[in-house]
Design a protein around this motif. Structure first.
Motif, PDB file in Angstrom:
ATOM      1  N   GLY A   1       0.798  -1.217   0.000  1.00  0.00           N
ATOM      2  CA  GLY A   1       0.000   0.000   0.000  1.00  0.00           C
ATOM      3  C   GLY A   1       0.829   1.264   0.000  1.00  0.00           C
ATOM      4  N   GLY A   2       2.095   1.159  -0.336  1.00  0.00           N
ATOM      5  CA  GLY A   2       2.977   2.334  -0.381  1.00  0.00           C
ATOM      6  C   GLY A   2       4.346   1.863  -0.802  1.00  0.00           C
ATOM      7  N   VAL A   3       5.203   2.816  -1.160  1.00  0.00           N
ATOM      8  CA  VAL A   3       6.528   2.444  -1.626  1.00  0.00           C
ATOM      9  C   VAL A   3       7.411   2.026  -0.446  1.00  0.00           C
ATOM     10  CG1 VAL A   3       8.638   3.315  -2.679  1.00  0.00           C
ATOM     11  CG2 VAL A   3       6.423   3.850  -3.689  1.00  0.00           C
ATOM     12  N   VAL A   4       8.002   0.848  -0.532  1.00  0.00           N
ATOM     13  CA  VAL A   4       8.937   0.374   0.492  1.00  0.00           C
ATOM     14  C   VAL A   4      10.344   0.748   0.028  1.00  0.00           C
ATOM     15  CG1 VAL A   4       9.789  -1.613   1.762  1.00  0.00           C
ATOM     16  CG2 VAL A   4       7.396  -1.548   0.994  1.00  0.00           C
ATOM     17  N   PRO A   5      10.996   1.672   0.755  1.00  0.00           N
ATOM     18  CA  PRO A   5      12.270   2.208   0.259  1.00  0.00           C
ATOM     19  C   PRO A   5      13.302   1.138  -0.093  1.00  0.00           C
ATOM     20  CG  PRO A   5      11.487   3.519   2.098  1.00  0.00           C
ATOM     21  CD  PRO A   5      10.551   2.350   1.982  1.00  0.00           C
ATOM     22  N   GLU A   6      13.475   0.123   0.753  1.00  0.00           N
ATOM     23  CA  GLU A   6      14.511  -0.882   0.487  1.00  0.00           C
ATOM     24  C   GLU A   6      14.193  -1.670  -0.794  1.00  0.00           C
ATOM     25  OE1 GLU A   6      17.483  -1.401   1.568  1.00  0.00           O
ATOM     26  OE2 GLU A   6      17.843  -3.370   0.688  1.00  0.00           O
ATOM     27  N   ILE A   7      12.938  -1.960  -1.014  1.00  0.00           N
ATOM     28  CA  ILE A   7      12.553  -2.682  -2.234  1.00  0.00           C
ATOM     29  C   ILE A   7      12.811  -1.805  -3.457  1.00  0.00           C
ATOM     30  CG2 ILE A   7      10.582  -3.628  -3.528  1.00  0.00           C
ATOM     31  CD1 ILE A   7       9.480  -4.683  -0.894  1.00  0.00           C
ATOM     32  N   ALA A   8      12.497  -0.518  -3.345  1.00  0.00           N
ATOM     33  CA  ALA A   8      12.740   0.414  -4.457  1.00  0.00           C
ATOM     34  C   ALA A   8      14.234   0.484  -4.773  1.00  0.00           C
ATOM     35  CB  ALA A   8      12.198   1.801  -4.118  1.00  0.00           C
ATOM     36  N   SER A   9      15.067   0.586  -3.732  1.00  0.00           N
ATOM     37  CA  SER A   9      16.509   0.709  -3.939  1.00  0.00           C
ATOM     38  C   SER A   9      17.074  -0.543  -4.606  1.00  0.00           C
ATOM     39  CB  SER A   9      17.223   0.926  -2.604  1.00  0.00           C
ATOM     40  OG  SER A   9      16.722   2.082  -1.972  1.00  0.00           O
ATOM     41  N   ARG A  10      16.613  -1.714  -4.169  1.00  0.00           N
ATOM     42  CA  ARG A  10      17.071  -2.960  -4.781  1.00  0.00           C
ATOM     43  C   ARG A  10      16.692  -3.003  -6.256  1.00  0.00           C
ATOM     44  NH1 ARG A  10      16.661  -7.855  -0.274  1.00  0.00           N
ATOM     45  NH2 ARG A  10      17.836  -6.722   1.312  1.00  0.00           N
ATOM     46  N   ALA A  11      15.490  -2.563  -6.553  1.00  0.00           N
ATOM     47  CA  ALA A  11      15.021  -2.589  -7.937  1.00  0.00           C
ATOM     48  C   ALA A  11      15.812  -1.615  -8.812  1.00  0.00           C
ATOM     49  CB  ALA A  11      13.529  -2.258  -7.991  1.00  0.00           C
ATOM     50  N   HIS A  12      16.161  -0.444  -8.259  1.00  0.00           N
ATOM     51  CA  HIS A  12      16.955   0.525  -9.039  1.00  0.00           C
ATOM     52  C   HIS A  12      18.283  -0.087  -9.462  1.00  0.00           C
ATOM     53  CE1 HIS A  12      14.286   3.853  -8.641  1.00  0.00           C
ATOM     54  NE2 HIS A  12      14.418   3.971  -7.344  1.00  0.00           N
ATOM     55  N   LEU A  13      18.921  -0.777  -8.522  1.00  0.00           N
ATOM     56  CA  LEU A  13      20.219  -1.382  -8.825  1.00  0.00           C
ATOM     57  C   LEU A  13      20.095  -2.383  -9.966  1.00  0.00           C
ATOM     58  CD1 LEU A  13      23.184  -2.049  -8.354  1.00  0.00           C
ATOM     59  CD2 LEU A  13      22.507  -3.511  -6.444  1.00  0.00           C
ATOM     60  N   GLU A  14      19.074  -3.237  -9.890  1.00  0.00           N
ATOM     61  CA  GLU A  14      18.909  -4.246 -10.934  1.00  0.00           C
ATOM     62  C   GLU A  14      18.570  -3.642 -12.286  1.00  0.00           C
ATOM     63  OE1 GLU A  14      16.126  -7.305  -9.740  1.00  0.00           O
ATOM     64  OE2 GLU A  14      17.113  -7.397  -7.777  1.00  0.00           O
ATOM     65  N   ALA A  15      17.799  -2.565 -12.261  1.00  0.00           N
ATOM     66  CA  ALA A  15      17.299  -2.009 -13.522  1.00  0.00           C
ATOM     67  C   ALA A  15      18.290  -1.070 -14.190  1.00  0.00           C
ATOM     68  CB  ALA A  15      15.986  -1.263 -13.264  1.00  0.00           C
ATOM     69  N   MET A  16      19.289  -0.594 -13.449  1.00  0.00           N
ATOM     70  CA  MET A  16      20.107   0.523 -13.944  1.00  0.00           C
ATOM     71  C   MET A  16      20.769   0.266 -15.307  1.00  0.00           C
ATOM     72  SD  MET A  16      20.930   3.606 -13.505  1.00  0.00           S
ATOM     73  CE  MET A  16      20.171   3.828 -11.892  1.00  0.00           C
ATOM     74  N   VAL A  17      21.637  -0.735 -15.377  1.00  0.00           N
ATOM     75  CA  VAL A  17      22.363  -0.934 -16.634  1.00  0.00           C
ATOM     76  C   VAL A  17      21.426  -1.301 -17.796  1.00  0.00           C
ATOM     77  CG1 VAL A  17      24.075  -2.376 -17.815  1.00  0.00           C
ATOM     78  CG2 VAL A  17      24.626  -1.337 -15.600  1.00  0.00           C
ATOM     79  N   PRO A  18      20.488  -2.242 -17.596  1.00  0.00           N
ATOM     80  CA  PRO A  18      19.572  -2.549 -18.703  1.00  0.00           C
ATOM     81  C   PRO A  18      18.792  -1.322 -19.195  1.00  0.00           C
ATOM     82  CG  PRO A  18      19.337  -4.176 -16.953  1.00  0.00           C
ATOM     83  CD  PRO A  18      20.277  -3.131 -16.447  1.00  0.00           C
ATOM     84  N   THR A  19      18.401  -0.437 -18.269  1.00  0.00           N
ATOM     85  CA  THR A  19      17.613   0.730 -18.681  1.00  0.00           C
ATOM     86  C   THR A  19      18.495   1.730 -19.430  1.00  0.00           C
ATOM     87  OG1 THR A  19      16.297   0.371 -16.677  1.00  0.00           O
ATOM     88  CG2 THR A  19      15.851   2.370 -17.904  1.00  0.00           C
ATOM     89  N   ILE A  20      19.740   1.903 -18.989  1.00  0.00           N
ATOM     90  CA  ILE A  20      20.677   2.770 -19.722  1.00  0.00           C
ATOM     91  C   ILE A  20      20.872   2.222 -21.135  1.00  0.00           C
ATOM     92  CG2 ILE A  20      23.102   3.505 -19.887  1.00  0.00           C
ATOM     93  CD1 ILE A  20      23.201   3.595 -16.831  1.00  0.00           C
ATOM     94  N   GLU A  21      21.030   0.904 -21.203  1.00  0.00           N
ATOM     95  CA  GLU A  21      21.244   0.261 -22.493  1.00  0.00           C
ATOM     96  C   GLU A  21      20.054   0.493 -23.429  1.00  0.00           C
ATOM     97  OE1 GLU A  21      22.274  -3.714 -21.434  1.00  0.00           O
ATOM     98  OE2 GLU A  21      23.561  -3.968 -23.199  1.00  0.00           O
TER      99      GLU A  21
END
Ligand SMILES: [Zn+2]
Lengths: 347, 205
Positions: free
Chosen positions: A42-62
Motif C-alpha cells: 500500500g505504499g513504496v517500500v524504500p529498500e525494495i525500491a533501492s534494490r530494484a533501481h540497482l537491478e534495472a540501472m544498466v539494462p535501462t541505460i542500455e
C-alpha cells in the motif's frame, strides 16, 4: 555548438528513469518501475525500491541508448536527480551517474527533481516563458513555484502543509477499496460519478486561512471529511456510491489546486502556468485547468501524462538547459539530499 | 591486464592493479560516505596509477555481504563503469579479500549491525556461503578458529581476533591470481528488506 546531448537519471522513488535529450528534443525516455512490488504494501517500500533501481540501472541505460540511437561516448554531460526523494533510492542513481561521468570523462549535474518536473515541458512545448508559475502535484509534494529562471532562480510561493495531493489520492483510494497507486483508479471511477454529489471541504480557502496560507494547500481535512462521510453512510446502512465519492473528492482537490494556481499567476502578474507531477496526469485536473486558464487569459502548459510522472527525460531536459546556459557542473563528491530545497536547482 | 577494484561493503575502498603488479589504492573507512566518495576515489586512483581510463581492462567488485545502502553504491558504480567502458566485470565475495590477505585458515567477520556479524570460514578457500549471525553463535560453532577482519574486535566478550581492513587492492590481486571464487555480480544481502511497515508514497510526481 550544436545542442548538448544529455543523459538523465532519475531514481527518487520507485521508477528507474533514463532519458536522453538533445537540447529540447526528446530522444529516449525509458522507465523501469517497481510499483507492482510495492502494491501489496500500500505504499513504496524504500529498500525494495533501492534494490530494484540497482537491478534495472544498466539494462535501462542500455535501452535508452539504443532507442536514442546514440553511443554513451557521444553524451556531453550526465544529469541526475540529487533530491528530494527517498535517500537510499537517490543514492543508486547518483552513484550510477557519477560512475558514468568518471568512465566517460564528462561533467555531471546533480539536479533538483522538482525543477526537472517543470523543465520537462520544454521537450513538449519549447522554451519556458520566464517568468512562469509552476504547480507540482505528486505523491511526494504539492508546490506552487514562481520561476524567473529554471536553471538558477526558483521561488517557492506555497506548498502543502500536510499531505501531498497524490498522497490524498492514495489514502482515499484505500478507503474506497481501490488499488494502489490511487490516482489513476480514482480518475477512472470519477468518470462516471457526479462531481457535485457531495460538497467536500476546500482546505485553506477561507478568508482567515488565505491571510496566512494564500498559496499553501492542505488535504488532511478533506481526507478526514471523506472518511467520515463514508463511515456515516455505512452506519446508516446506505451503500456507498464509489464513483460519486471519487468524483466529488477529486473535484475538491482539483478546485483548490487550480484556485491557488490561478491566484498565484494573477497576483504575480504572470501569464503562463506550468503543471507537472504525477497528479498532473489526472484527466479532471487537465480539463478544468484548460478552462480556468482560458477564462483568465493564462497560457497553460502541461506535458503529456507520460512526462508528468517521474522519468529520466525531465532530468535530462534540465541538464540540457544548464549546459546551454553555461551553469557550473556539480563537484564529483556532491551528496544526495532527500529534502533538497527548490531554491537549490543544482547540487 | 589493468584491473579496477571497488568495494563498498565496509566504508569505501578502490584500487587499480596494473599489469606490472603495481597497486594504487585509496580508501575511506567512514561508513555512510560511499555515495560521496566512491567515484571521486576512482578518479583519484586512476590518475595516481598513471593509467588512462581507457587502459582499464577489467572491473572487479566486492559483492558483500555488507550494509545494503552502502553496498549498492559499489555494485552500481562497478556495473555502470564496466558497461560504459565495454569491459568485463567480475564479482567476488568481499570477505574473500581479507582471507586472501591473511592467507591461513580463518573466519572472516565484518560488522552487520543489529549486534550481528557477517562471516565466512576459510580453509584455503571459502568453505561455504557467507552468513549473518550473532557473535556468540559464531564462536560456539568455531571455538578454536582464528577470527580476522574489520569486525574481529567489535564484540570482544565473544570474539577477540585480528583487526584487518578490507582492501580493494586485495580483491584485485585475488582476481588476478586466478584462484578467486567468482560469484554473480549482484549484492549478497543475506537479509530480507524490512517491508512490514508501509511508508507513505513519497514519490514524486
Ligand atoms: Zn516527481
Amino acid at each position: 555548438m550544436s545542442e548538448p546531448l544529455i543523459l538523465g537519471i532519475e531514481t527518487s522513488c520507485d521508477e528507474t528513469g533514463i532519458g536522453i535529450v538533445r537540447g529540447t528534443t526528446l530522444l529516449a525516455d525509458e522507465v523501469a518501475s517497481s510499483v507492482d512490488e510495492h502494491a501489496r504494501f500500500g505504499g513504496v517500500v524504500p529498500e525494495i525500491a533501492s534494490r530494484a533501481h540497482l537491478e534495472a540501472m544498466v539494462p535501462t541505460i542500455e535501452r535508452a541508448c539504443s532507442t536514442a540511437n546514440i553511443k554513451l561516448a557521444d553524451v556531453d554531460a550526465i544529469a541526475v536527480t540529487s533530491g528530494p526523494g527517498l535517500a537510499g533510492a537517490l543514492l543508486v542513481g547518483v552513484a550510477a551517474a557519477k560512475s558514468l561521468a568518471v568512465a566517460l570523462g564528462k561533467p555531471i549535474y546533480g539536479v533538483n527533481h522538482l525543477a526537472a518536473h517543470v523543465c520537462v515541458d520544454q521537450l513538449e512545448h519549447g522554451p519556458l516563458d520566464e517568468p512562469s508559475v509552476a504547480m507540482l502535484v505528486s505523491g511526494g509534494h504539492s508546490s506552487l513555484l514562481l520561476v524567473p529562471d529554471i536553471t538558477q532562480d526558483v521561488i517557492q510561493l506555497g506548498q502543502t502543509i500536510d499531505d501531498a495531493a497524490g498522497e490524498a489520492f492514495d489514502k482515499i483510494a484505500r478507503v474506497l477499496g481501490l488499488p494502489f497507486p490511487g490516482g489513476p483508479y480514482i480518475d477512472q471511477a470519477a468518470q462516471t460519478g457526479n462531481p457535485n454529489a457531495i460538497d467536500f471541504p476546500r482546505g485553506l480557502t477561507s478568508p482567515k486561512d488565505m491571510a496566512k496560507h494564500r498559496f499553501d494547500v492542505s488535504f488532511s481535512g478533506l481526507k478526514t471529511a471523506v472518511a467520515r462521510w463514508i463511515e456515516t453512510e455505512q452506519r446508516a446502512g446506505n451503500s456507498i456510491m464509489v464513483n460519486d465519492v471519487a468524483a466529488s473528492f477529486q473535484e475538491a482537490i482539483v478546485d483548490v489546486l487550480l484556485r491557488k494556481a490561478i491566484d498565484a499567476c494573477l497576483c504575480n502578474d504572470v501569464g503562463t502556468l506550468v503543471i507537472g507531477g504525477g497528479v498532473a496526469a489526472n484527466s479532471r485536473l487537465r480539463t478544468e485547468a484548460a478552462q480556468r486558464c482560458q477564462e483568465h487569459n493564462i497560457a497553460l502548459r502541461i506535458p503529456r501524462p507520460g512526462l508528468c510522472t517521474d522519468n529520466g527525460a525531465m532530468v535530462a531536459a534540465l541538464g540540457a538547459e544548464l549546459v546551454k546556459r553555461g551553469r557550473d557542473a556539480s563537484q564529483l563528491s556532491f551528496a544526495t539530499d532527500s529534502s533538497m530545497k527548490i531554491t537549490n536547482v543544482v547540487a | 591486464m589493468n584491473v579496477l577494484a571497488i568495494d563498498t561493503s565496509v566504508g569505501v575502498s578502490v584500487a587499480i592493479l596494473r599489469s606490472n603488479d603495481e597497486v594504487t589504492q585509496s580508501q575511506a573507512i567512514d561508513h555512510g560516505m560511499q555515495g560521496e566518495l566512491t567515484a571521486e576515489l576512482i578518479s583519484k586512483v586512476v590518475s595516481d596509477s598513471g593509467l588512462k581510463i581507457e587502459e582499464i581492462t577489467d572491473v572487479v567488485v566486492g559483492v558483500g555481504p555488507g550494509p545494503f545502502t552502502g553496498l549498492r553504491v559499489g555494485l552500481v558504480t562497478a556495473a555502470v563503469f564496466a558497461h560504459a567502458r565495454s569491459i568485463p566485470i567480475h564479482g567476488i565475495c568481499s570477505l574473500d579479500a581479507i582471507a586472501f590477505d591473511y592467507a591461513k585458515p580463518c573466519v572472516v567477520v565484518t560488522d552487520a549491525r543489529r549486534k550481528e556479524l557477517y562471516w565466512a570460514r576459510y580453509d584455503g578457500i571459502r568453505t561455504g556461503e557467507p552468513q549473518v549471525s550473532k557473535p556468540e553463535v559464531i564462536v560456539a560453532q568455531f571455538p578454536d578458529a582464528k577470527f580476522v577482519g574489520p569486525g574481529a574486535q567489535l564484540y570482544p566478550d565473544s570474539i577477540n581476533g585480528n583487526l584487518m581492513e578490507l582492501k580493494a587492492g586485495s580483491l584485485a590481486k585475488l582476481f588476478v591470481s586466478g584462484s578467486a571464487q567468482l560469484v554473480s555480480v549482484s549484492p549478497m544481502y543475506l537479509r530480507k528488506p524490512d517491508a512490514v511497515e508501509p511508508t507513505i508514497r513519497k514519490s514524486v510526481l
